[in-house]
Design an enzyme around this catalytic site. Structure first.
Site, PDB file in Angstrom:
ATOM      1  N   ASP A  84      40.658  63.474 -10.201  1.00 58.20           N
ATOM      2  CA  ASP A  84      39.152  63.775 -10.095  1.00 58.20           C
ATOM      3  C   ASP A  84      38.235  62.459 -10.059  1.00 58.20           C
ATOM      4  O   ASP A  84      38.721  61.388 -10.880  1.00 58.20           O
ATOM      5  CB  ASP A  84      38.447  64.672 -10.895  1.00 58.20           C
ATOM      6  CG  ASP A  84      38.507  64.152 -12.561  1.00 58.20           C
ATOM      7  OD1 ASP A  84      39.553  64.007 -13.043  1.00 58.20           O
ATOM      8  OD2 ASP A  84      37.648  64.508 -13.199  1.00 58.20           O
ATOM      9  N   GLU A 139      39.223  65.536 -15.530  1.00 55.93           N
ATOM     10  CA  GLU A 139      38.998  64.593 -16.676  1.00 55.93           C
ATOM     11  C   GLU A 139      37.613  64.027 -16.916  1.00 55.93           C
ATOM     12  O   GLU A 139      37.262  64.072 -17.921  1.00 55.93           O
ATOM     13  CB  GLU A 139      39.975  63.599 -16.361  1.00 55.93           C
ATOM     14  CG  GLU A 139      40.167  62.595 -17.672  1.00 55.93           C
ATOM     15  CD  GLU A 139      39.317  61.316 -17.917  1.00 55.93           C
ATOM     16  OE1 GLU A 139      39.428  60.518 -18.825  1.00 55.93           O
ATOM     17  OE2 GLU A 139      38.515  61.181 -16.831  1.00 55.93           O
TER      18      GLU A 139
HETATM   19 ZN   LIG Z   1      39.183  57.537 -15.601  1.00 52.87          ZN
END
Ligand SMILES: [Zn+2]
Length: 386
Positions: free
Chosen positions: A73, A135
């Site tokens: 992401d 994340e």
């Molecule tokens: Zn990162």
């Protein structure tokens, strides 16, 4: 190799895999790329099935081997702030621009470009590729991937988290634990304080205890702590409650955090604060049985604890030669891997200063240097038995 990498990077950047949005197209792309190379692939999904982590293995079965890990992401963009469209790569003056070029699709592109080379080698130790989701917003993906890994194996020897460190070896970072504590008392007239329970007063006592615990943390830090400041820290960042000077406040909310350098410090603060909270609630309920103090966990991102002589640091020594081990102030998935029993190090192309900003970019020279080290990983390390 660089040409292959840039072709893959173009493709990866074109997937608008902004955190909290689906990433399945990107994962499909990687599956379709790795499967023909003989990779054994396990996907784990978000509860709503719209996002997936990927764990792929080349080479022999079994434990050991090295994980190369990245999050799929990226952070959101406002295209108006960008000189060129953020989800299309653009090449200027030895750099490639696009959302995620540094953080951290540049590293992923290097790893994928190397995959056919790894597959062609007679690997004696496995090479694993891990891609996670979300994340950038709460580290939602990695725990799911790691739960599966801990349950069904294999147990890798070490993981390189390819966050942009400018190819410096990062062996530790603090954790970030964030909380919101809500105090429910009983309001009343300030001239009769004994007939009410001031949420503000109890919040102040809670904060006072938090600060006392914070003051005890320097003594718990190792003498060779690499951090500045050297110990774990606490902070009460927001306090809000009450409605008027002449009213005993019925409600108060405190937003606070700690930045632990070691899990034991976080445990210490949580345990002591829980005991203090219990005592305060008991006191509040003497006047008002419905009084309460409730703490909600916003996030608990574990730090990466420095582990001298860890297999991950030894690996980087083999790859790069003598290299200072640095610490950073931002969080990564390294602490989660470490907690799951996989020694971790953070090392990747690009600079954290350009990440999360408009016109994010990575130097082609960084990608080339990354490829060189990844090639060495295959030729000099994974083809040899331990
Ligand atoms: Zn990162």
């Amino acid at each position: 190799m660089l040409d292959d990498t840039l072709k893959i990077l173009d493709d990866l950047i074109a997937f608008e895999s902004v955190a909290l949005t689906p990433n399945l197209e990107l994962i499909d792309y990687v599956v379709n790329y790795l499967e023909p190379l003989g990779a054994r692939i396990t996907l784990t999904h978000s509860p709503d099935q719209t996002k997936a982590n990927l764990f792929a293995t080349l080479g022999p079965e079994g434990n050991g081997g090295i994980v190369l890990s990245g999050h799929s992401d990226v952070v959101p963009v406002d295209p108006a702030d960008w000189a060129t469209p953020p989800f299309t790569t653009d090449y200027r003056q030895g750099r490639v621009y696009g959302r995620g070029t540094a953080d951290m699709k540049g590293f992923i592109a290097c790893v994928l470009a190397m995959a056919p080379r790894y597959a062609a080698l007679d690997l004696k130790r496995p090479l694993h590729i891990a891609l996670t989701f979300d994340e950038e917003d709460g580290f939602h993906g990695a725990p799911i991937l790691l739960e599966e890994l801990v349950r069904n194996g294999p147990t890798p020897a070490a993981v390189i988290i390819g966050e942009p460190t400018g190819l410096r070896v990062v062996g530790a970072h603090k954790g970030c634990f964030e909380y919101t504590t809500t105090f429910t008392g009983m309001n009343g007239h300030s001239s009769l304080p004994d007939q009410a329970v001031s949420a503000v007063h109890y919040a102040v006592r809670f904060i006072a205890r938090l600060l006392e615990l914070g003051a005890a943390l320097p003594a718990l830090a190792p003498t060779d702590s690499p951090y500045n400041p050297p110990s774990s820290t606490v902070n009460a960042g927001v306090i809000s409650g009450g409605i008027a000077r002449c009213t005993v406040a019925g409600d108060c909310v405190v937003e606070w955090e700690m930045r632990p350098i070691q899990d034991s410090d976080a445990d210490f603060v949580r345990t002591e604060l829980a005991a203090a909270t219990e005592a305060l609630v008991a006191e509040m309920r003497q006047t008002h049985p419905e009084a309460a103090i409730e703490t909600e966990t916003v996030c608990e991102v574990r730090g990466l604890e420095f582990a001298e002589g860890s297999p991950a640091l030894l690996l980087m020594g083999e790859l790069l030669g003598e290299n200072p081990v640095e610490v950073v102030s931002y969080g990564t998935e390294a602490g989660l891997f470490q907690a799951a029993g996989v020694p971790a190090v953070v090392w990747g192309p690009g600079d954290i200063e350009v990440a999360h900003k408009p016109d994010e970019s990575v130097a082609l020279s960084d990608l080339e240097a990354c490829l060189e080290s990844l090639e060495k990983l295959g030729l000099d390390i994974l083809t040899k038995t331990l």
